[in-house]
Write a protein that holds these residues in place. Structure first.
Motif, PDB file in Angstrom:
ATOM      1  N   GLN A  64      44.307  16.479  69.200  1.00  0.00           N
ATOM      2  CA  GLN A  64      43.652  15.171  69.247  1.00  0.00           C
ATOM      3  C   GLN A  64      43.522  14.686  67.813  1.00  0.00           C
ATOM      4  O   GLN A  64      43.007  15.405  66.956  1.00  0.00           O
ATOM      5  CB  GLN A  64      42.279  15.269  69.893  1.00  0.00           C
ATOM      6  CG  GLN A  64      42.332  15.632  71.348  1.00  0.00           C
ATOM      7  CD  GLN A  64      40.945  15.738  71.964  1.00  0.00           C
ATOM      8  OE1 GLN A  64      39.943  15.834  71.278  1.00  0.00           O
ATOM      9  NE2 GLN A  64      40.907  15.730  73.279  1.00  0.00           N
ATOM     10  N   ARG A  65      43.996  13.474  67.573  1.00  0.00           N
ATOM     11  CA  ARG A  65      43.928  12.921  66.212  1.00  0.00           C
ATOM     12  C   ARG A  65      42.562  12.300  65.984  1.00  0.00           C
ATOM     13  O   ARG A  65      42.051  11.586  66.836  1.00  0.00           O
ATOM     14  CB  ARG A  65      45.031  11.903  65.999  1.00  0.00           C
ATOM     15  CG  ARG A  65      46.401  12.577  66.016  1.00  0.00           C
ATOM     16  CD  ARG A  65      47.539  11.675  65.687  1.00  0.00           C
ATOM     17  NE  ARG A  65      47.510  11.107  64.368  1.00  0.00           N
ATOM     18  CZ  ARG A  65      47.971  11.685  63.259  1.00  0.00           C
ATOM     19  NH1 ARG A  65      48.471  12.881  63.321  1.00  0.00           N
ATOM     20  NH2 ARG A  65      47.940  11.068  62.107  1.00  0.00           N
ATOM     21  N   GLN A  66      41.996  12.618  64.831  1.00  0.00           N
ATOM     22  CA  GLN A  66      40.708  12.046  64.446  1.00  0.00           C
ATOM     23  C   GLN A  66      40.844  11.388  63.082  1.00  0.00           C
ATOM     24  O   GLN A  66      41.536  11.900  62.203  1.00  0.00           O
ATOM     25  CB  GLN A  66      39.632  13.132  64.347  1.00  0.00           C
ATOM     26  CG  GLN A  66      39.208  13.689  65.663  1.00  0.00           C
ATOM     27  CD  GLN A  66      37.990  14.588  65.520  1.00  0.00           C
ATOM     28  OE1 GLN A  66      37.545  14.917  64.433  1.00  0.00           O
ATOM     29  NE2 GLN A  66      37.444  14.989  66.643  1.00  0.00           N
ATOM     30  N   GLN A  67      40.160  10.287  62.942  1.00  0.00           N
ATOM     31  CA  GLN A  67      40.126   9.621  61.644  1.00  0.00           C
ATOM     32  C   GLN A  67      39.032  10.268  60.801  1.00  0.00           C
ATOM     33  O   GLN A  67      37.920  10.471  61.262  1.00  0.00           O
ATOM     34  CB  GLN A  67      39.839   8.138  61.797  1.00  0.00           C
ATOM     35  CG  GLN A  67      39.862   7.395  60.478  1.00  0.00           C
ATOM     36  CD  GLN A  67      39.768   5.905  60.668  1.00  0.00           C
ATOM     37  OE1 GLN A  67      40.633   5.307  61.272  1.00  0.00           O
ATOM     38  NE2 GLN A  67      38.702   5.314  60.163  1.00  0.00           N
ATOM     39  N   VAL A  68      39.382  10.593  59.569  1.00  0.00           N
ATOM     40  CA  VAL A  68      38.464  11.236  58.633  1.00  0.00           C
ATOM     41  C   VAL A  68      38.442  10.403  57.364  1.00  0.00           C
ATOM     42  O   VAL A  68      39.456   9.824  56.970  1.00  0.00           O
ATOM     43  CB  VAL A  68      38.924  12.677  58.319  1.00  0.00           C
ATOM     44  CG1 VAL A  68      37.967  13.381  57.391  1.00  0.00           C
ATOM     45  CG2 VAL A  68      39.115  13.478  59.599  1.00  0.00           C
ATOM     46  N   THR A  69      37.289  10.361  56.697  1.00  0.00           N
ATOM     47  CA  THR A  69      37.158   9.630  55.437  1.00  0.00           C
ATOM     48  C   THR A  69      36.971  10.618  54.297  1.00  0.00           C
ATOM     49  O   THR A  69      36.091  11.484  54.359  1.00  0.00           O
ATOM     50  CB  THR A  69      35.960   8.667  55.477  1.00  0.00           C
ATOM     51  OG1 THR A  69      36.135   7.772  56.588  1.00  0.00           O
ATOM     52  CG2 THR A  69      35.852   7.869  54.195  1.00  0.00           C
ATOM     53  N   CYS A  70      37.776  10.484  53.281  1.00  0.00           N
ATOM     54  CA  CYS A  70      37.637  11.318  52.096  1.00  0.00           C
ATOM     55  C   CYS A  70      36.363  10.899  51.369  1.00  0.00           C
ATOM     56  O   CYS A  70      36.215   9.725  51.010  1.00  0.00           O
ATOM     57  CB  CYS A  70      38.849  11.145  51.183  1.00  0.00           C
ATOM     58  SG  CYS A  70      38.702  12.044  49.621  1.00  0.00           S
ATOM     59  N   PRO A  71      35.440  11.824  51.134  1.00  0.00           N
ATOM     60  CA  PRO A  71      34.195  11.453  50.462  1.00  0.00           C
ATOM     61  C   PRO A  71      34.388  11.080  48.984  1.00  0.00           C
ATOM     62  O   PRO A  71      33.578  10.360  48.422  1.00  0.00           O
ATOM     63  CB  PRO A  71      33.321  12.700  50.596  1.00  0.00           C
ATOM     64  CG  PRO A  71      34.262  13.821  50.812  1.00  0.00           C
ATOM     65  CD  PRO A  71      35.460  13.243  51.500  1.00  0.00           C
ATOM     66  N   ASP A  72      35.476  11.543  48.400  1.00  0.00           N
ATOM     67  CA  ASP A  72      35.732  11.248  46.989  1.00  0.00           C
ATOM     68  C   ASP A  72      36.341   9.869  46.772  1.00  0.00           C
ATOM     69  O   ASP A  72      35.960   9.153  45.849  1.00  0.00           O
ATOM     70  CB  ASP A  72      36.671  12.302  46.388  1.00  0.00           C
ATOM     71  CG  ASP A  72      36.069  13.696  46.423  1.00  0.00           C
ATOM     72  OD1 ASP A  72      34.832  13.821  46.319  1.00  0.00           O
ATOM     73  OD2 ASP A  72      36.841  14.659  46.571  1.00  0.00           O
ATOM     74  N   THR A  73      37.282   9.501  47.648  1.00  0.00           N
ATOM     75  CA  THR A  73      37.994   8.232  47.458  1.00  0.00           C
ATOM     76  C   THR A  73      37.593   7.150  48.454  1.00  0.00           C
ATOM     77  O   THR A  73      38.001   6.007  48.307  1.00  0.00           O
ATOM     78  CB  THR A  73      39.509   8.454  47.585  1.00  0.00           C
ATOM     79  OG1 THR A  73      39.798   8.875  48.935  1.00  0.00           O
ATOM     80  CG2 THR A  73      40.007   9.488  46.586  1.00  0.00           C
ATOM     81  N   LYS A  74      36.853   7.551  49.488  1.00  0.00           N
ATOM     82  CA  LYS A  74      36.425   6.627  50.565  1.00  0.00           C
ATOM     83  C   LYS A  74      37.616   6.071  51.356  1.00  0.00           C
ATOM     84  O   LYS A  74      37.501   5.073  52.036  1.00  0.00           O
ATOM     85  CB  LYS A  74      35.580   5.455  50.023  1.00  0.00           C
ATOM     86  CG  LYS A  74      34.417   5.881  49.156  1.00  0.00           C
ATOM     87  CD  LYS A  74      33.425   6.710  49.918  1.00  0.00           C
ATOM     88  CE  LYS A  74      32.197   6.981  49.082  1.00  0.00           C
ATOM     89  NZ  LYS A  74      31.867   8.356  48.923  1.00  0.00           N
TER      90      LYS A  74
END
Length: 72
Positions: free
Chosen positions: A7-17
């Motif tokens: 299952q594909r999930q969208q993730v946000t990089c905390p360093d680059t947003k």
């Protein structure tokens, strides 16, 4: 048709947003994806590594079913 399922999930990089997609594997067919079996063995299968910062940003706790259809 493949037996392995993610299952594909969208993730946000905390360093680059910046957002990126991550595959959370739910079912792995041992014969189809030996590469993923290795990652499951060394506990890195659900380790999220940002493609932007190149660092581990999360470890996803998800169920995993491993299929072993051909036991010969």
């Amino acid at each position: 048709m493949p037996n392995s399922l993610s299952q594909r999930q969208q993730v946000t990089c905390p360093d680059t947003k910046r957002n990126f997609m991550f595959d959370v594997w739910i079912v792995i067919d041992r014969d189809e994806r030996p590469d993923l079996i290795e990652k499951a063995r060394d506990s890195t299968l659900h380790q999220v590594i940002s493609p932007f910062s190149k660092r581990v940003i999360a470890n996803i706790d998800a169920p995993l079913l491993i299929l072993q259809i051909n036991l010969t």
